[in-house]
Design a protein around this motif. Structure first.
Motif, PDB file in Angstrom:
ATOM      1  N   LEU A 321       0.120  16.912  -1.424  1.00 16.03           N
ATOM      2  CA  LEU A 321      -0.934  15.932  -1.702  1.00 16.03           C
ATOM      3  C   LEU A 321      -0.687  15.186  -3.010  1.00 16.03           C
ATOM      4  O   LEU A 321      -1.040  14.013  -3.134  1.00 16.03           O
ATOM      5  CB  LEU A 321      -2.296  16.638  -1.730  1.00 16.03           C
ATOM      6  N   ARG A 322      -0.071  15.846  -3.978  1.00  9.54           N
ATOM      7  CA  ARG A 322       0.179  15.179  -5.264  1.00  9.54           C
ATOM      8  C   ARG A 322       1.146  14.006  -5.124  1.00  9.54           C
ATOM      9  O   ARG A 322       1.255  13.170  -6.031  1.00  9.54           O
ATOM     10  CB  ARG A 322       0.714  16.185  -6.282  1.00  9.54           C
ATOM     11  N   GLU A 323       1.870  13.950  -4.016  1.00 16.14           N
ATOM     12  CA  GLU A 323       2.762  12.823  -3.754  1.00 16.14           C
ATOM     13  C   GLU A 323       2.129  11.796  -2.820  1.00 16.14           C
ATOM     14  O   GLU A 323       2.796  10.872  -2.362  1.00 16.14           O
ATOM     15  CB  GLU A 323       4.077  13.334  -3.155  1.00 16.14           C
ATOM     16  N   ARG A 324       0.841  11.969  -2.542  1.00 15.45           N
ATOM     17  CA  ARG A 324       0.111  11.048  -1.661  1.00 15.45           C
ATOM     18  C   ARG A 324      -1.107  10.488  -2.382  1.00 15.45           C
ATOM     19  O   ARG A 324      -2.226  10.490  -1.872  1.00 15.45           O
ATOM     20  CB  ARG A 324      -0.329  11.773  -0.388  1.00 15.45           C
ATOM     21  N   LEU A 359     -10.052  13.399  -9.239  1.00 13.82           N
ATOM     22  CA  LEU A 359      -9.262  13.800  -8.067  1.00 13.82           C
ATOM     23  C   LEU A 359      -7.824  13.310  -8.189  1.00 13.82           C
ATOM     24  O   LEU A 359      -6.875  14.026  -7.851  1.00 13.82           O
ATOM     25  CB  LEU A 359      -9.885  13.238  -6.791  1.00 13.82           C
ATOM     26  N   LEU A 360      -7.651  12.082  -8.653  1.00 12.36           N
ATOM     27  CA  LEU A 360      -6.310  11.503  -8.759  1.00 12.36           C
ATOM     28  C   LEU A 360      -5.484  12.180  -9.846  1.00 12.36           C
ATOM     29  O   LEU A 360      -4.251  12.207  -9.779  1.00 12.36           O
ATOM     30  CB  LEU A 360      -6.407  10.000  -9.028  1.00 12.36           C
ATOM     31  N   ALA A 361      -6.164  12.721 -10.856  1.00 12.19           N
ATOM     32  CA  ALA A 361      -5.446  13.361 -11.965  1.00 12.19           C
ATOM     33  C   ALA A 361      -5.091  14.816 -11.675  1.00 12.19           C
ATOM     34  O   ALA A 361      -4.225  15.389 -12.332  1.00 12.19           O
ATOM     35  CB  ALA A 361      -6.291  13.288 -13.241  1.00 12.19           C
ATOM     36  N   HIS A 362      -5.718  15.404 -10.660  1.00 15.75           N
ATOM     37  CA  HIS A 362      -5.488  16.817 -10.330  1.00 15.75           C
ATOM     38  C   HIS A 362      -4.154  16.984  -9.591  1.00 15.75           C
ATOM     39  O   HIS A 362      -3.710  16.074  -8.888  1.00 15.75           O
ATOM     40  CB  HIS A 362      -6.643  17.324  -9.457  1.00 15.75           C
ATOM     41  N   THR A 363      -3.522  18.148  -9.738  1.00 12.86           N
ATOM     42  CA  THR A 363      -2.200  18.373  -9.130  1.00 12.86           C
ATOM     43  C   THR A 363      -2.277  18.943  -7.711  1.00 12.86           C
ATOM     44  O   THR A 363      -1.276  18.988  -7.011  1.00 12.86           O
ATOM     45  CB  THR A 363      -1.362  19.335  -9.992  1.00 12.86           C
ATOM     46  N   TRP A 364      -3.414  19.435  -7.261  1.00 14.90           N
ATOM     47  CA  TRP A 364      -3.658  19.918  -5.908  1.00 14.90           C
ATOM     48  C   TRP A 364      -2.635  20.946  -5.423  1.00 14.90           C
ATOM     49  O   TRP A 364      -1.923  20.713  -4.451  1.00 14.90           O
ATOM     50  CB  TRP A 364      -3.714  18.746  -4.923  1.00 14.90           C
ATOM     51  N   PRO A 365      -2.585  22.098  -6.061  1.00 13.43           N
ATOM     52  CA  PRO A 365      -1.662  23.141  -5.590  1.00 13.43           C
ATOM     53  C   PRO A 365      -1.990  23.634  -4.186  1.00 13.43           C
ATOM     54  O   PRO A 365      -1.111  24.100  -3.465  1.00 13.43           O
ATOM     55  CB  PRO A 365      -1.837  24.266  -6.627  1.00 13.43           C
ATOM     56  N   GLY A 366      -3.272  23.516  -3.760  1.00  8.88           N
ATOM     57  CA  GLY A 366      -3.657  23.942  -2.418  1.00  8.88           C
ATOM     58  C   GLY A 366      -3.628  22.817  -1.402  1.00  8.88           C
ATOM     59  O   GLY A 366      -4.001  23.014  -0.240  1.00  8.88           O
ATOM     60  N   ASN A 367      -3.236  21.616  -1.831  1.00  9.79           N
ATOM     61  CA  ASN A 367      -3.057  20.459  -0.950  1.00  9.79           C
ATOM     62  C   ASN A 367      -4.328  20.106  -0.170  1.00  9.79           C
ATOM     63  O   ASN A 367      -5.422  20.177  -0.726  1.00  9.79           O
ATOM     64  CB  ASN A 367      -1.857  20.702  -0.032  1.00  9.79           C
ATOM     65  N   ARG A 369      -6.005  21.554   2.143  1.00  9.95           N
ATOM     66  CA  ARG A 369      -6.975  22.642   2.282  1.00  9.95           C
ATOM     67  C   ARG A 369      -7.849  22.740   1.027  1.00  9.95           C
ATOM     68  O   ARG A 369      -9.062  22.948   1.116  1.00  9.95           O
ATOM     69  CB  ARG A 369      -6.237  23.958   2.533  1.00  9.95           C
ATOM     70  N   GLU A 370      -7.232  22.588  -0.124  1.00 10.95           N
ATOM     71  CA  GLU A 370      -7.984  22.648  -1.382  1.00 10.95           C
ATOM     72  C   GLU A 370      -8.938  21.458  -1.493  1.00 10.95           C
ATOM     73  O   GLU A 370     -10.088  21.604  -1.911  1.00 10.95           O
ATOM     74  CB  GLU A 370      -7.026  22.673  -2.570  1.00 10.95           C
ATOM     75  N   LEU A 371      -8.464  20.260  -1.129  1.00  9.24           N
ATOM     76  CA  LEU A 371      -9.310  19.070  -1.226  1.00  9.24           C
ATOM     77  C   LEU A 371     -10.521  19.187  -0.303  1.00  9.24           C
ATOM     78  O   LEU A 371     -11.645  18.849  -0.688  1.00  9.24           O
ATOM     79  CB  LEU A 371      -8.497  17.823  -0.878  1.00  9.24           C
ATOM     80  N   LYS A 372     -10.307  19.658   0.906  1.00  5.20           N
ATOM     81  CA  LYS A 372     -11.413  19.825   1.845  1.00  5.20           C
ATOM     82  C   LYS A 372     -12.440  20.817   1.297  1.00  5.20           C
ATOM     83  O   LYS A 372     -13.651  20.552   1.315  1.00  5.20           O
ATOM     84  CB  LYS A 372     -10.883  20.311   3.197  1.00  5.20           C
ATOM     85  N   HIS A 373     -11.958  21.955   0.793  1.00  5.53           N
ATOM     86  CA  HIS A 373     -12.860  22.947   0.215  1.00  5.53           C
ATOM     87  C   HIS A 373     -13.604  22.362  -0.987  1.00  5.53           C
ATOM     88  O   HIS A 373     -14.805  22.594  -1.163  1.00  5.53           O
ATOM     89  CB  HIS A 373     -12.067  24.190  -0.208  1.00  5.53           C
ATOM     90  N   GLU A 374     -12.904  21.580  -1.799  1.00  4.49           N
ATOM     91  CA  GLU A 374     -13.511  20.994  -2.995  1.00  4.49           C
ATOM     92  C   GLU A 374     -14.631  20.033  -2.620  1.00  4.49           C
ATOM     93  O   GLU A 374     -15.689  20.008  -3.263  1.00  4.49           O
ATOM     94  CB  GLU A 374     -12.439  20.263  -3.811  1.00  4.49           C
ATOM     95  N   MET A 375     -14.421  19.230  -1.582  1.00  5.42           N
ATOM     96  CA  MET A 375     -15.454  18.286  -1.162  1.00  5.42           C
ATOM     97  C   MET A 375     -16.651  19.017  -0.543  1.00  5.42           C
ATOM     98  O   MET A 375     -17.799  18.602  -0.723  1.00  5.42           O
ATOM     99  CB  MET A 375     -14.868  17.279  -0.169  1.00  5.42           C
ATOM    100  N   GLN A 376     -16.396  20.109   0.174  1.00  9.12           N
ATOM    101  CA  GLN A 376     -17.500  20.894   0.722  1.00  9.12           C
ATOM    102  C   GLN A 376     -18.320  21.500  -0.417  1.00  9.12           C
ATOM    103  O   GLN A 376     -19.559  21.433  -0.404  1.00  9.12           O
ATOM    104  CB  GLN A 376     -16.959  22.005   1.619  1.00  9.12           C
ATOM    105  N   ARG A 377     -17.636  22.077  -1.387  1.00  7.61           N
ATOM    106  CA  ARG A 377     -18.321  22.718  -2.507  1.00  7.61           C
ATOM    107  C   ARG A 377     -19.090  21.682  -3.328  1.00  7.61           C
ATOM    108  O   ARG A 377     -20.240  21.895  -3.704  1.00  7.61           O
ATOM    109  CB  ARG A 377     -17.305  23.440  -3.388  1.00  7.61           C
ATOM    110  N   ALA A 378     -18.451  20.547  -3.610  1.00  4.27           N
ATOM    111  CA  ALA A 378     -19.084  19.508  -4.425  1.00  4.27           C
ATOM    112  C   ALA A 378     -20.313  18.942  -3.733  1.00  4.27           C
ATOM    113  O   ALA A 378     -21.305  18.607  -4.396  1.00  4.27           O
ATOM    114  CB  ALA A 378     -18.079  18.397  -4.729  1.00  4.27           C
TER     115      ALA A 378
END
Length: 459
Positions: A321-324, A359-367, A369-378
């Motif tokens: 994700l960090r490359e997208r 979001l753009l500054a984060h490195t997203w080690p979980g790609n 899956r992490e982004l989806k979880h983050e949006m659910q939590r937020a």
């Protein structure tokens, strides 16, 4: 008793009309919020998403129709699903038509008949709920049909989709590689859905989770009495996927003995259930995925070279994700739409500017899956706030706990530090009167209280 689902905003500068309409709608079970001018209305809209807005076209400060039309444009632009009912004087047909062209749901002429008002508002509420339900069902459908969720415009992502589309119509095995959480199963389903086998089954199994003593039975099946506990015949996943697609996830973790049997099945097109004397023919399209370096695994002797070449008919390497970066806002909005049912008001939230920058500054080690979880939590953590702010994101909160906010480094940190400073200054200037401080800051009182809680600001 009123509920968030029956909340509406009454924007009317005439105090007498506000009192009459407000009482009528409250008695009918609506949660009525009032605003006498554009600035108050805008503050209310920033803090709450209303299913319905009842809007007078002649609004202060200038008292002309332009004020009401501008307010209408603000609502329809930010909240396309919100139903705006405009009200104006009798004979004001031209302005009412202009409002309808601007996106108003319906219009009423003053003086408004109470019965007509209740009918129009209830109809608008019903339509909003139906559209909201459709949006939720579409999100659920996207969950069940993951090919729909292949969201992205970046060059690297489009290249992967292009390869998937080209190989989908063939019977070529496909090997998907990439980090955990990059969407390998979604891509596997895309290959299946765009193939001639789309109407047949898509069967997925995580090879790393296969119990070694049962792995052969799970993949190839067994006959009754083949081993203790085998009380009846079992077809196995290869047979279940016959005519369709078998997805072997984490194929690099497959036990060595099982690798031999999978290779034989791929070479011969036959499977031998445990305890059976005769083989069974199967027609299976194989798609596999791994986050391991299979070249290194071959060198280590943990993965067979001949199986590797059988699996690698075509290889698609999914980018992290960090490359997208171009895709992150699109994906975040997509996941926010999916997570809408988790929120306090059951409606999709939007990202604030600071939230998107974080979001753009984060490195997203979980790609993904992490982004989806983050949006659910937020969505849950933002409560009834319309926007997801940077401080709603768990990695921002974690960084603040460990580093503190005294030395902001990123742009979002600096914005948060400035906002914290402005809130403290407003509270001090108004002797900690939070209602007055909120008004000075252009926030609702509830919105200010949320920020005070997030930032840990003390009186």
């Amino acid at each position: 008793m009123s509920s968030p689902e029956r909340s509406l905003l009454l924007v009317e500068d005439d105090a007498a009309f506000r009192k009459v309409y407000g009482a009528l709608l409250s008695d009918a079970g609506y949660d009525v919020h009032e605003a006498a001018d554009r600035s108050t209305a805008s503050a209310a809209l920033a803090a709450t998403r209303f299913p319905v807005v009842l809007l007078d076209l002649m609004l202060p400060p200038d008292g002309t129709v332009e004020g009401g039309l501008a307010q209408l444009a603000e609502v329809t632009s930010a909240w396309p699903m919100t139903k705006v009912i405009v009200a104006s004087g009798a004979g004001d047909t031209q302005n009412l038509l202009q409002a309808i062209r601007g996106g108003a749901y319906d219009f009423l002429t003053k003086p408004i008949d109470p019965d007509v008002l209740l009918i129009v508002v209830e109809r608008a509420m019903t339509k909003f709920k139906l559209e909201q339900r459709v949006e939720l069902l579409q999100s659920e459908l996207a969950e069940k049909n993951p090919s729909v969720t292949m969201v992205g415009e970046s060059a690297s992502f489009k290249r992967c989709v292009s390869i998937a589309e080209r190989v989908a119509s063939s019977n070529l095995p496909v090997l998907l590689t990439g980090e955990n959480g990059t969407g390998k199963e979604l891509m596997a389903r895309t290959v299946h859905d765009r193939s001639r086998r789309a109407k047949e089954k898509f069967v997925a199994i995580n090879c790393g989770a296969l119990p070694e003593n049962l792995a052969e039975s799970m993949l190839f099946g067994h006959v009754k009495g083949a081993f203790t506990g085998a009380a009846r015949d079992h077809a196995g996943l290869f047979a279940e996927a016959d005519g369709g697609t078998l997805f072997l996830d984490e194929v690099g973790d497959m036990p060595p003995l099982l690798q031999v049997k999978v290779l034989r099945a791929l070479e011969s097109g036959e499977i031998l259930p445990v305890g059976a004397n005769e083989s069974t023919n199967v027609d299976v399209r194989l798609v596999s995925a791994t986050n391991r370096d299979l070249d290194q695994a071959q060198a280590d002797g943990t993965f067979r070279e001949d199986l590797y070449w059988r699996l690698k008919g075509a290889e698609i390497e999914l980018p992290p994700l960090r490359e997208r970066l171009d895709d992150i806002p699109l994906l975040a909005r997509h996941f926010l739409n999916q997570a809408a049912h988790l929120g306090a008001d059951q409606r999709a939230k939007r990202l604030s500017k600071g939230g998107e920058e974080a979001l753009l500054a984060h490195t997203w080690p979980g790609n993904l899956r992490e982004l989806k979880h983050e949006m659910q939590r937020a969505t849950v953590m933002a409560g009834d706030e319309a926007e997801i702010a940077a401080e709603d994101l768990s990695f921002i909160q974690k960084r603040r706990r460990h580093v503190g906010a005294t030395d902001p480094k990123t742009l979002s940190d600096k914005i948060e530090a400035l906002e914290r400073q402005e809130i403290r200054a407003a509270l001090a200037a108004h002797d900690d009167n939070r209602t007055h401080a909120a008004a000075a800051l252009g926030l609702s009182r509830q919105g200010l209280l949320k920020k005070i809680e997030r930032y840990g600001i003390e009186s």
